[in-house]
Design a protein around this motif. Sequence first.
Motif, short mmCIF file in Angstrom:
data_model
loop_
_atom_site.label_atom_id
_atom_site.label_comp_id
_atom_site.label_asym_id
_atom_site.label_seq_id
_atom_site.Cartn_x
_atom_site.Cartn_y
_atom_site.Cartn_z
N TRP A 109 1.01 -1.29 0.35
CA TRP A 109 0.14 0.04 -0.02
C TRP A 109 1.26 1.14 0.02
O TRP A 109 1.95 1.24 1.54
CB TRP A 109 -0.87 0.02 1.23
N GLY A 110 0.94 2.00 -1.59
CA GLY A 110 1.77 3.48 -0.69
C GLY A 110 3.08 2.87 -1.42
O GLY A 110 3.60 4.14 -0.64
N CYS A 111 3.49 1.99 -1.76
CA CYS A 111 5.04 2.29 -2.11
C CYS A 111 4.68 0.51 -3.17
O CYS A 111 4.35 0.11 -4.02
CB CYS A 111 5.40 0.29 -0.64
N ASN A 112 6.17 1.02 -3.73
CA ASN A 112 7.00 0.77 -4.94
C ASN A 112 8.43 -0.21 -5.07
O ASN A 112 9.59 0.06 -5.67
CB ASN A 112 6.42 1.39 -5.74
N PRO A 113 7.86 -1.05 -3.63
CA PRO A 113 9.91 -2.05 -3.61
C PRO A 113 10.13 -2.65 -4.71
O PRO A 113 11.88 -2.43 -4.81
CB PRO A 113 9.11 -3.35 -2.92
N VAL A 114 9.66 -2.45 -5.95
CA VAL A 114 10.43 -2.73 -7.44
C VAL A 114 11.78 -1.94 -7.51
O VAL A 114 12.73 -2.39 -8.02
CB VAL A 114 9.59 -2.71 -8.76
N HIS A 115 11.68 -0.86 -7.14
CA HIS A 115 12.44 0.64 -7.33
C HIS A 115 12.87 0.63 -5.87
O HIS A 115 14.25 0.92 -6.05
CB HIS A 115 11.88 2.06 -7.67
N SER A 116 12.21 1.22 -4.64
CA SER A 116 12.72 1.07 -3.49
C SER A 116 13.71 0.08 -2.75
O SER A 116 14.69 0.53 -1.88
CB SER A 116 11.30 1.82 -2.24
N HIS A 117 13.09 -1.10 -3.11
CA HIS A 117 13.61 -1.93 -2.15
C HIS A 117 13.88 -3.41 -3.37
O HIS A 117 12.85 -4.26 -3.11
CB HIS A 117 12.66 -2.85 -1.16
N PRO A 118 14.69 -2.93 -4.24
CA PRO A 118 14.68 -4.26 -5.43
C PRO A 118 14.60 -5.68 -5.17
O PRO A 118 14.38 -6.60 -5.70
CB PRO A 118 15.60 -3.70 -6.07
N ARG A 119 15.79 -6.24 -3.92
CA ARG A 119 15.32 -7.63 -3.51
C ARG A 119 14.22 -7.26 -2.84
O ARG A 119 14.18 -9.25 -2.50
CB ARG A 119 16.92 -8.18 -3.28
#
Length: 432
Positions: free
Chosen positions: A148-158
């Motif tokens: 929710w309201g986050c984009n781990p593909v870019h912010s936390h790639p693994r």
Amino acid sequence: MTVITDALCPFCGCLCDDISVVVEDNKIVDVKNACKIGASKIRGHHRIKSPMIRDDKNSDFKEVSYDEAIDKAAQILAGSKRALLYGWASALCEAHKKGILLAEELGAVIDNTATVCHAPSALAIHEKGVPTATLGQIKNRADVVIFWGCNPVHSHPRHMGRYSVFPRGFFSGKGRRGRKIIVVDVRKTNTAGIADEYVEIQQGSDYLIISALRAILSGHEDVVPESVGGVARKDLLRIAAILKEAKFGTLFFGMGLTQSKSRYKNIDNAISLVTELNSFNKFIMMPMRGHYNVTGFGQVCTWETGFATAVDFSSGAPYYNPGETAANDLLYRKEVDAAMIIAGDAGAHFPANSVRELAKIPVVQVDPYWNPTTEVANVVIPSAISGVELEGTAYRMDGVSLRMRKMIEPEHLADEEILDRLIARVREIRGE
Ligand code: SF4
């Protein structure tokens, strides 16, 4: 040539602990297993080479010795009436402890980078508690995962590969095929691109959507209008059914929830939603912490002062009231007469008015890297990179403490030593 295995990555809150590093002549020549941003951080870039001073912010820096830079920094801080010590998220817990001691010594305010990301989460959790788990439990058990309201593909790639979406675990042997992924956001991010359910909501309507889901789960779907925050009632009913049928659900949330309209009340409401889901199944939630040890600062600050962030020592005892004592509150009211920015980049992440205020007052920067804060600094003290050139303790986003390894010998002082020397010099100047 030395190969260091099972090292930790000092970049994001995932704190990946399976990194291999090849070292030759005290230089890192190869990094394996890390994502691109982690590898670039471990290799180092834009390092500040030498301590520097300038009297006037429009003039050029002059390279000086550590002794001169630390003396000048101590003069600035010891002479201040309302100093702000801000940053800390890319430093080790051992340095946090020294930073809190310096804040107490100065009667200063100490705040960390959470003030522009997850401080609203800390506030809500402080008031209400939080049902949570470790990333290991999530990997082994989660069958429904919400971002929710986050984009781990870019912010936390693994993150998705190691913990939350793709890995096969003890009770999640099917990996990705056994997990339902839901993304709630205001735009279709790359993370939304891999989701089973993408719920696009109107900007600032998070609180309403959470409330609608709570109403449906408590059997009051009749009070939910045809559309809430841009989401059709029938879609909300479908999402609520998925949440209810999960065996082990997880809600990961980011700044789209903490820093949008309603801020800490969004988290407060989300905690209620997750708590209520526990009457149907097991459901937990976790903030997607950004810097690798921003969680650690919250831990150290809480055990040292009783509060996780924004602690004011001006009365001689720790006082905390975000909205009054957070870094941007003080800068907005033009109260700060000197600042030390350490292991964080206020110049890049603060609102323009706050950066303008920093540009008017004496600023000490302690950091391995040249960044926008350097542009408003009077004194720059380069430090070794924690987790690459220094060992110590850091806390992963789930609150698990891990020992960062030293990979190469540092050419610069540890921030812990810089803080020790600052404390000693401040005491000398103040005649204590
Ligand atoms: S996901 Fe985060 S901790 Fe893991 S390697 Fe990438 S930057 Fe480092």
